[in-house]
Write a protein that holds these residues in place. Structure first.
Motif, PDB file in Angstrom:
ATOM      1  N   UNK A 290       0.831  -1.204   0.000  1.00 52.97           N
ATOM      2  CA  UNK A 290       0.000   0.000   0.000  1.00 52.97           C
ATOM      3  C   UNK A 290       0.867   1.256   0.000  1.00 52.97           C
ATOM      4  N   UNK A 291       1.963   1.230   0.766  1.00 48.06           N
ATOM      5  CA  UNK A 291       2.871   2.385   0.809  1.00 48.06           C
ATOM      6  C   UNK A 291       3.466   2.655  -0.567  1.00 48.06           C
ATOM      7  N   UNK A 292       3.917   1.617  -1.245  1.00 52.37           N
ATOM      8  CA  UNK A 292       4.514   1.799  -2.568  1.00 52.37           C
ATOM      9  C   UNK A 292       3.490   2.310  -3.575  1.00 52.37           C
ATOM     10  N   UNK A 293       2.248   1.823  -3.486  1.00 51.30           N
ATOM     11  CA  UNK A 293       1.205   2.309  -4.396  1.00 51.30           C
ATOM     12  C   UNK A 293       0.903   3.786  -4.150  1.00 51.30           C
ATOM     13  N   UNK A 294       0.844   4.180  -2.889  1.00 50.97           N
ATOM     14  CA  UNK A 294       0.567   5.581  -2.571  1.00 50.97           C
ATOM     15  C   UNK A 294       1.707   6.470  -3.056  1.00 50.97           C
ATOM     16  N   UNK A 295       2.950   6.058  -2.802  1.00 51.98           N
ATOM     17  CA  UNK A 295       4.092   6.865  -3.220  1.00 51.98           C
ATOM     18  C   UNK A 295       4.135   7.012  -4.742  1.00 51.98           C
ATOM     19  N   UNK A 296       3.836   5.927  -5.455  1.00 49.47           N
ATOM     20  CA  UNK A 296       3.866   5.987  -6.913  1.00 49.47           C
ATOM     21  C   UNK A 296       2.820   6.958  -7.444  1.00 49.47           C
ATOM     22  N   UNK A 297       1.627   6.906  -6.897  1.00 46.05           N
ATOM     23  CA  UNK A 297       0.569   7.800  -7.362  1.00 46.05           C
ATOM     24  C   UNK A 297       0.846   9.245  -6.939  1.00 46.05           C
ATOM     25  N   UNK A 298       1.418   9.419  -5.737  1.00 45.09           N
ATOM     26  CA  UNK A 298       1.697  10.772  -5.257  1.00 45.09           C
ATOM     27  C   UNK A 298       2.796  11.438  -6.077  1.00 45.09           C
ATOM     28  N   UNK A 299       3.803  10.685  -6.491  1.00 47.61           N
ATOM     29  CA  UNK A 299       4.914  11.253  -7.254  1.00 47.61           C
ATOM     30  C   UNK A 299       4.485  11.705  -8.652  1.00 47.61           C
ATOM     31  N   UNK A 320       0.173  10.116   5.534  1.00 49.13           N
ATOM     32  CA  UNK A 320       1.397   9.660   6.194  1.00 49.13           C
ATOM     33  C   UNK A 320       2.326   8.963   5.205  1.00 49.13           C
ATOM     34  N   UNK A 321       1.782   8.099   4.371  1.00 48.67           N
ATOM     35  CA  UNK A 321       2.612   7.391   3.393  1.00 48.67           C
ATOM     36  C   UNK A 321       3.204   8.354   2.368  1.00 48.67           C
ATOM     37  N   UNK A 322       2.447   9.355   1.958  1.00 46.20           N
ATOM     38  CA  UNK A 322       2.942  10.295   0.960  1.00 46.20           C
ATOM     39  C   UNK A 322       4.087  11.145   1.502  1.00 46.20           C
TER      40      UNK A 322
END
Length: 550
Positions: A290-299, A320-322
């Motif tokens: 979930x963290x990796x998915x959030x970071x990918x979408x946020x970037x 928090x993850x972003x």
């Protein structure tokens, strides 16, 4: 009888015992005639009589029923559309009412205070029985208090359905009462209310941009004051966001020695079975994905709210993850007290001396009074061994053992560390002071903690004075704002930019005596009323109860 039990406009002819241990009052209207309600012509010609049986206030704990003999008169005006009309005891009864006005007032007061269901149960032993539906009708018919102009207004939001539907509450801070409750917290709704109620000079609000725009549109001449509690909350949230991203680095810092810290304190629970360890690993794998998915979408620039809806994650988790540059590991929880705790110091000394036989250690502490099994000693020892046991690595987490290093001491979670940073230094315990000293070994952490403490001190010791000039009182804040905007820490710089955008309201919070504390208290009462109705009341009924409750 009239003195003890007055009946306005009526005379008591008899008193009798009714059914169910009640009292029946035989009553008739005073006077010899009445006026026609249509043409206002007086008449004394009696056409007939009938009996009304309304309920009244109890007497000595007994139900009271009135038998009111009503006369019907003939209208002598030939041009009137009415031929007959009945006399009306308007001071005692409303038209076609089954209860007197004073009984309805008492029942309505109980319903407003306790709610319909609880009020109906309460009124039965008080000898004023009625149904919950009747109490709801009485609440809806009760006249709302006449509005009075408010000079100082408190504005905050409240949850009709937490996380989905929010309303707004407006509190007169000088009269200490609720002025109105609005169905949402949008700018058009709040600004329209402000335009309909001119005369507001000060608006104490939370730091919502919706409320800021609504105040500008609805009351442009009013001074906006940011709530000081929300300023401290925003400071803690900023600190928590930074701690989330820096927590992996801070966990590697060494522990600062402290004389008040026990040498054999447990930081983690005893290890459990392979199944529990496997379940923890699977849970961590899901969080990492979930963290990796959030970071990918946020970037790639996707908004946080859209990420939350797409992935089905809470907005706080997405935020928090972003903000975290690396995956935020869960902080170790402080374990509950164990019967092994009094013997940890002795076990640590024996293990450092070279004894790594769990059964032997168990026999030694059993001689000292330990009542547990050897399994607890095995769990304590298995993560502290310096050599592989003869029976192999079975039963050890991951099939590994700690060679010659020691297990790193756990660090509090980012949220707990943020709370320590915003607390007053005089209120910190020695253990909390040692924790802050540990993270302040990091240069960036030292700067962020110092800036956060200075900001909290500015908010707390604002030195409110009605005669003080705002420019002079805000000089320390201006200096802090300039330093925070150039500190090199993105979380602090973003927080400082947000304060600068809401600068007038923040500066007013540091120089004005007004705050939103009263609104928070009124929201607490609103929540109580909502829960009294089991959370099933619609907005109209809830608003009426809030406005009618003194």
């Amino acid at each position: 009888m009239e003195t003890l039990y007055p009946l306005p406009g009526c005379r008591v002819d008899r008193v009798a015992h009714g059914s169910a241990a009640g009292v029946v009052l035989g009553v008739r209207m005073e006077g010899t005639g009445a006026r026609c309600p249509s043409c206002q012509t007086s008449s004394t010609a009696v056409h007939g009589r009938y009996v009304r049986r309304p309920a009244d206030l109890p007497a000595a704990g007994r139900v009271v029923q009135i038998e009111l003999r009503v006369r019907r008169f003939c209208c002598r005006n030939p041009e009137c559309s009415r031929r007959t009309f009945a006399e009306r005891p308007v001071r005692l009864l409303a038209a076609q009412a089954r209860r007197t006005r004073r009984l309805a007032t008492a029942q309505c007061a109980v319903a407003i205070t306790a709610g319909a269901e609880a009020g109906a149960r309460l009124l039965k032993p008080l000898a004023m029985p009625t149904s919950p539906d009747t109490l709801l009708r009485l609440i809806r018919r009760a006249p709302l208090p006449s509005p009075s102009p408010a000079r100082v207004l408190g504005l905050d939001d409240w949850a009709l359905r937490k996380g989905r539907t929010y309303g707004s509450i407006l509190v007169d801070l000088e009269a200490h009462c609720v002025r109105d409750v609005l169905p949402d917290r949008s700018t058009p709704t709040v600004s329209a209310w402000l335009r309909q109620h001119p005369g507001v000079e000060v608006i104490a609000r939370e730091r919502s941009t919706e409320y800021a725009r609504a105040a500008v549109l609805g009351a442009p001449e009013a001074q906006q004051v940011a709530d000081r509690w929300h300023l401290l909350l925003n400071g803690r949230q900023m600190m928590e966001r930074w701690m989330t991203s820096a927590h992996p680095r801070l966990r590697a810092l060494p522990v600062v020695p402290s004389a008040d810290t026990p040498p054999a304190r447990r930081h983690t629970s005893f290890s459990r079975t392979h199944a529990e360890a496997h379940a923890r690993e699977e849970s961590r794998s899901r969080r990492v994905a979930a963290y990796e998915a959030v970071r990918l979408r946020h970037l790639v620039g996707e908004p946080l709210l859209r990420i939350s809806r797409t992935l089905g994650l809470a907005r706080g988790t997405v935020r928090k993850y972003a903000a975290a540059e690396v995956f935020p590991e869960r902080a170790a929880r402080v374990p509950r007290p164990s019967i092994l705790d009094p013997y940890l110091e002795y076990l640590t000394r024996r293990q450092v001396a070279g004894c790594e036989n769990a059964c032997e250690l168990w026999r030694e502490i059993r001689a000292q009074g330990f009542r547990g099994t050897s399994r607890q000693v095995h769990r304590w020892l298995q993560v502290r061994r310096t050599a592989r046991p003869r029976s192999g690595a079975r039963g050890y987490p991951g099939g590994n053992w700690w060679s010659k290093g020691t297990r790193p001491d756990a660090l509090s979670s980012p949220k707990q560390l943020a709370w320590l940073c915003v607390k007053k230094p005089s209120e910190l315990t020695p253990a909390e002071t040692a924790t802050l000293a540990r993270i302040e070994q990091d240069e960036e952490a030292s700067r962020v903690v110092a800036l956060t403490r200075r900001f909290c001190e500015l908010v707390r010791s604002r030195g409110v004075s009605q005669r003080a000039r705002p420019t002079r009182s805000c000089r320390p804040f201006e200096a802090w704002l300039g330093e925070a905007r150039t500190c090199g820490v993105r979380a602090v710089e973003t927080f400082a930019e947000g304060l600068e955008q809401d600068g007038d309201a923040v500066r007013a919070a540091l120089t004005s005596p007004w705050s939103n504390a009263q609104a928070e208290g009124q929201i607490t009462k609103l929540k109580l009323l909502k829960r009294q109705m089991y959370g099933r009341a619609n907005f109209d009924l809830l608003r009426r109860r809030v406005l009618l409750t003194v």
